[in-house]
Design a protein around this motif. Structure first.
Motif, PDB file in Angstrom:
ATOM      1  N   ILE A 195      79.835  26.925  10.359  1.00  0.00           N
ATOM      2  CA  ILE A 195      78.610  26.434  10.976  1.00  0.00           C
ATOM      3  C   ILE A 195      77.427  26.914  10.153  1.00  0.00           C
ATOM      4  N   ALA A 196      76.556  26.009   9.815  1.00  0.00           N
ATOM      5  CA  ALA A 196      75.389  26.400   9.037  1.00  0.00           C
ATOM      6  C   ALA A 196      74.142  25.818   9.676  1.00  0.00           C
ATOM      7  N   GLY A 197      73.016  26.384   9.314  1.00  0.00           N
ATOM      8  CA  GLY A 197      71.745  25.762   9.674  1.00  0.00           C
ATOM      9  C   GLY A 197      71.262  26.023  11.081  1.00  0.00           C
TER      10      GLY A 197
ATOM     11  N   PRO B 214      72.507  15.152  19.904  1.00  0.00           N
ATOM     12  CA  PRO B 214      73.925  15.039  19.595  1.00  0.00           C
ATOM     13  C   PRO B 214      74.206  15.338  18.124  1.00  0.00           C
ATOM     14  N   GLY B 215      75.371  15.876  17.868  1.00  0.00           N
ATOM     15  CA  GLY B 215      75.803  16.081  16.488  1.00  0.00           C
ATOM     16  C   GLY B 215      75.201  17.288  15.799  1.00  0.00           C
ATOM     17  N   THR B 216      74.562  18.192  16.557  1.00  0.00           N
ATOM     18  CA  THR B 216      73.940  19.344  15.913  1.00  0.00           C
ATOM     19  C   THR B 216      74.852  20.557  15.897  1.00  0.00           C
TER      20      THR B 216
ATOM     21  N   LYS C  22      76.883  21.772  18.724  1.00  0.00           N
ATOM     22  CA  LYS C  22      77.030  22.519  19.972  1.00  0.00           C
ATOM     23  C   LYS C  22      78.506  22.784  20.280  1.00  0.00           C
ATOM     24  N   THR C  23      79.318  21.738  20.182  1.00  0.00           N
ATOM     25  CA  THR C  23      80.749  21.907  20.418  1.00  0.00           C
ATOM     26  C   THR C  23      81.330  22.894  19.417  1.00  0.00           C
ATOM     27  N   LEU C  24      80.890  22.748  18.199  1.00  0.00           N
ATOM     28  CA  LEU C  24      81.349  23.608  17.110  1.00  0.00           C
ATOM     29  C   LEU C  24      81.095  25.077  17.452  1.00  0.00           C
TER      30      LEU C  24
HETATM   31  P1  ADP Z   1      77.480  18.254  19.320  1.00  0.00           P
HETATM   32  O1  ADP Z   1      78.463  18.963  20.168  1.00  0.00           O
HETATM   33  O2  ADP Z   1      76.184  19.001  19.157  1.00  0.00           O
HETATM   34  O3  ADP Z   1      77.227  16.819  19.687  1.00  0.00           O
HETATM   35  P2  ADP Z   1      79.459  18.697  17.306  1.00  0.00           P
HETATM   36  O4  ADP Z   1      79.535  20.165  17.371  1.00  0.00           O
HETATM   37  O5  ADP Z   1      80.531  17.932  18.002  1.00  0.00           O
HETATM   38  O6  ADP Z   1      78.057  18.200  17.832  1.00  0.00           O
HETATM   39  O7  ADP Z   1      79.368  18.248  15.790  1.00  0.00           O
HETATM   40  C1  ADP Z   1      80.065  17.148  15.289  1.00  0.00           C
HETATM   41  C2  ADP Z   1      80.483  17.394  13.853  1.00  0.00           C
HETATM   42  O8  ADP Z   1      79.341  17.464  13.002  1.00  0.00           O
HETATM   43  C3  ADP Z   1      81.190  18.705  13.660  1.00  0.00           C
HETATM   44  O9  ADP Z   1      82.558  18.569  13.849  1.00  0.00           O
HETATM   45  C4  ADP Z   1      80.847  19.081  12.233  1.00  0.00           C
HETATM   46  O10 ADP Z   1      81.709  18.431  11.327  1.00  0.00           O
HETATM   47  C5  ADP Z   1      79.472  18.488  12.044  1.00  0.00           C
HETATM   48  N1  ADP Z   1      78.409  19.487  12.281  1.00  0.00           N
HETATM   49  C6  ADP Z   1      77.455  19.413  13.226  1.00  0.00           C
HETATM   50  N2  ADP Z   1      76.610  20.466  13.165  1.00  0.00           N
HETATM   51  C7  ADP Z   1      77.053  21.249  12.167  1.00  0.00           C
HETATM   52  C8  ADP Z   1      76.602  22.495  11.615  1.00  0.00           C
HETATM   53  N3  ADP Z   1      75.524  23.130  12.089  1.00  0.00           N
HETATM   54  N4  ADP Z   1      77.287  23.023  10.575  1.00  0.00           N
HETATM   55  C9  ADP Z   1      78.370  22.381  10.089  1.00  0.00           C
HETATM   56  N5  ADP Z   1      78.846  21.214  10.562  1.00  0.00           N
HETATM   57  C10 ADP Z   1      78.203  20.632  11.587  1.00  0.00           C
END
Ligand code: ADP
Ligand code: ZN
Length: 630
Positions: free
Chosen positions: A188-190, A228-230, A232-234
């Motif tokens: 996880i970065a950023g 979304p996609g930031t 959070k799940t990660l």
């Molecule tokens: P969210 O739960 O916030 O909607 P996810 O955690 O499901 O987003 O992220 C989806 C994918 O995007 C992850 O599986 C990863 O590949 C990529 N990703 C998102 N944020 C990061 C991050 N900060 N560092 C590295 N990869 C990320």
């Protein structure tokens, strides 16, 4: 056959049994009549060469008296008869006629004997009796058997089968036996602030005594808020992994059900399982699906959802002292959550996960570039510069797209070309083929170079990234500018520069080809220009009307005492026109000043179809001094 297949078959049988039992209860299907009717029609079919019809009982008696009946076959306890008759009315041909005999026509047999008619009464066949019994017994038996089966097995199946009827209340949460989610903090970065917050939670999960000893309370709920996609799940997966504890993950939408009580039952089950496996992490994605403010849904309250939410609140209150269940919720709409969820003892800690900034994007790109063979010419820094507003998921997607392109072009490494093409695709849409039509192509080249020149000459405008005649999305040609990093505070001169640059395309068409040749191609530009100018007047107080908000962000007029609405609308229009006219004049001056360079660059663009920013600046520098941009 494995358990699942058996289960599926039984569900099927169960449903069929339900349907049949239902139909039988309401007497929609009567099996007795069904078989009899079939026997009857079989007889008719056997004699297909003789035509068949129906007649009333009264008419049948008339035929009997006239002596036109030859033979009678009685079925179904003398309720139906197939009659062989030939009459002058029917052209003296032998006919098979079906007659329904009313109940109580008891003298029929006697009459037949009287007229000496050949008749036969057919008993209900044995097979039919058997079938009747079967239909009445077997299906209920299947029904009962399935029920027993489900009750006996629902324990074994729970945890992975939300679909079986007996498991409706069981939580569909996936239970990872091994805590290994495969994600570590290094992946996880950023989003360093969020990571730092979580490191503390990890240390609690690892050594809870250290905290309880000094009387520290560890949050039960952590709410991750962000688009979304930031990541959070990660993040949630990473804590489970780093702390080496089980990870339950479930989406809020899985608790939203048709039937009252099912969502609540799932929540109860989820927490039951979690508390049996402490310490652990329960991750609820899209928690707004359950946690929406009560009574705020469409059409007032929604009983099912309220029950589910209440259950969630109760469960979170349930473990008074945190014994090790940490609930991590994720949402991008914290504003619609019910206030009760955010109260102390529930989700009392909020962590904002924002879109990554430039450095964050570089970090994320590095993480996702790790297992991909990139060529030396690929600069992740440059790519990060080009992609403000991209989420971590967007960036991961971009690199994946580049890898796919490299495979398509049968390359061993991913080069700058693939990376740029992937970025163009994601930002602008799929590329089309360039047009052949030389006249229009030339016009578009001038239009795009016009944007580029005006944008470069203006101090407050973003840098040119590249100019291309390859159509993309809906646009026939495109001029890309490297967007500014922070777009939250934009100055008046920046807005004006945007308007002037956007007008630059059409102005160039006008200057080069003359008024009659101007095309419809600039309609999108004009829309943008009008939008910006209008917002300057109505929202940002950047016109002669002064620092007054005339409209809100939805373009709704704000209430102003005094002047009538029409008078205000008139003044707005006048000011918008003033701004746009002023900008058009500046654009025209810039184009006229730079005619020579424009012609040169257009020629090169027609040749090469794409010119990148550095090449462009190099060409322009030979003729004019460009402002330094920050
Ligand atoms: P969210 O739960 O916030 O909607 P996810 O955690 O499901 O987003 O992220 C989806 C994918 O995007 C992850 O599986 C990863 O590949 C990529 N990703 C998102 N944020 C990061 C991050 N900060 N560092 C590295 N990869 C990320
Ligand atoms: Zn344009």
């Amino acid at each position: 056959m494995d358990r699942n297949t058996i289960q599926k078959i039984l569900i099927g049988l169960f449903l069929i049994a339900c349907i049949f039992i239902g139909l039988k209860t309401f007497n929609i299907i009567g099996f007795n009549e069904f078989t009899e009717a079939q026997t009857v029609s079989n007889t008719v079919d056997l004699n297909a060469n003789v035509s068949s019809s129906r007649m009333t009982y009264g008419r049948f008696l008339e035929y009997l008296e006239m002596g036109w009946i030859k033979q009678v076959d009685l079925y179904d306890n003398s309720r139906n008869a197939i009659v062989q008759a030939s009459s002058p009315e029917l052209g003296n041909r032998p006919q098979l006629i079906r007659v329904e005999i009313p109940v109580g026509a008891s003298q029929l047999i006697q009459k037949l004997k009287e007229y000496n008619i050949d008749f036969d009464a057919h008993p209900i066949p044995r097979k039919s009796i058997f079938f009747t019994i079967a239909s009445n017994l077997i299906l209920p038996l299947i029904f009962i058997a399935s029920l027993i089966f489900f009750f006996q097995n629902s324990e074994n199946f729970s945890g992975n089968s939300g679909s079986s009827p007996m498991n409706l209340g069981k939580s569909p949460a996936r239970f990872d036996q091994r805590p290994d989610t495969g994600i570590s903090f290094n992946d996880i970065a950023g989003i360093d602030e969020a990571k730092a917050e979580f490191e503390e939670i990890v240390s609690f999960l690892k050594e809870p005594e250290r905290y309880t000893l000094v009387g520290a309370k560890i949050p039960k709920g952590v709410l991750l808020v962000g688009p979304p996609g930031t990541g959070k799940t990660l993040l949630a997966k990473a804590i489970a992994n780093e702390a080496n504890v089980p990870f339950y993950s479930v989406a809020g939408s899985e608790f939203v059900e048709m039937f009252i009580g099912i969502g609540a039952a799932r929540i109860r089950d989820l927490f039951k399982k979690a508390s049996e496996n402490t310490p652990c992490i329960v991750f609820i994605d899209e928690i707004d699906a359950v946690g929406r403010e009560r009574g705020a849904g469409i059409g007032g309250g929604n009983d099912e959802r309220e029950q589910t939410l209440n259950q969630l609140l109760t469960e979170m209150d349930g473990f008074k002292e945190n014994k090790g269940v940490i609930v991590v919720g994720a949402t991008n709409r914290v504003d619609i959550l019910d206030a009760a969820l955010l109260r102390p003892g529930r989700f009392d800690r909020q962590i904002t996960v924002n879109l990554p900034d430039r450095l964050g994007r570089i970090g994320i790109l590095k993480v996702h570039a790790k297992n991909k063979p990139f060529d030396k010419d690929v600069s992740l820094v440059q790519l990060a510069n080009r992609t403000p507003g991209f989420s971590g998921a967007d960036l991961a997607n971009l690199l994946n797209e580049a890898a796919i392109l490299a495979t398509r072009y049968k390359k061993k490494t991913i080069t700058k070309n693939e990376v740029n093409e992937a970025a163009d695709r994601i930002i602008g849409g799929i590329a089309g083929t360039t047009m052949e039509d030389t006249k229009n192509k030339k016009l578009i080249a001038y239009h795009e170079v016009g944007h580029a020149i005006v944008g470069s000459v203006l101090e407050n405008h973003d840098e040119v990234e590249k100019i291309t005649l390859i159509p993309r999305g809906g646009a026939k040609g495109l001029t890309w500018f490297t967007p500014e990093e922070d777009q939250t505070l934009v100055s008046r001169s920046q807005l004006l520069a945007r308007i002037i640059t956007t007008l630059g395309g059409r102005v160039t068409e006008q200057v080069v080809f003359g008024d009659p040749e101007v095309t419809t191609g600039a309609s999108n530009d004009l829309q943008q220009v009008t939008n910006i100018a209008r917002q300057m007047v109505t929202r940002y107080g950047m016109s002669n009307i002064g620092p007054i908000a005339l409209e809100d962000e939805n373009n709704e007029q704000m209430f102003l005492g005094g002047e009538s609405n029409e008078a205000i609308a008139d003044r707005i229009d006048t000011e918008v026109c003033k701004i746009i006219n002023h900008c058009e004049q500046i654009a025209t001056e810039i184009i006229l000043d730079n005619r020579v360079i424009i012609d040169l660059i257009v020629e090169k663009l027609l040749d090469e179809e794409t010119i990148n920013g550095d090449e462009f600046r190099q060409l322009v520098k030979n003729y004019t001094v460009l402002p330094t941009k920050n």
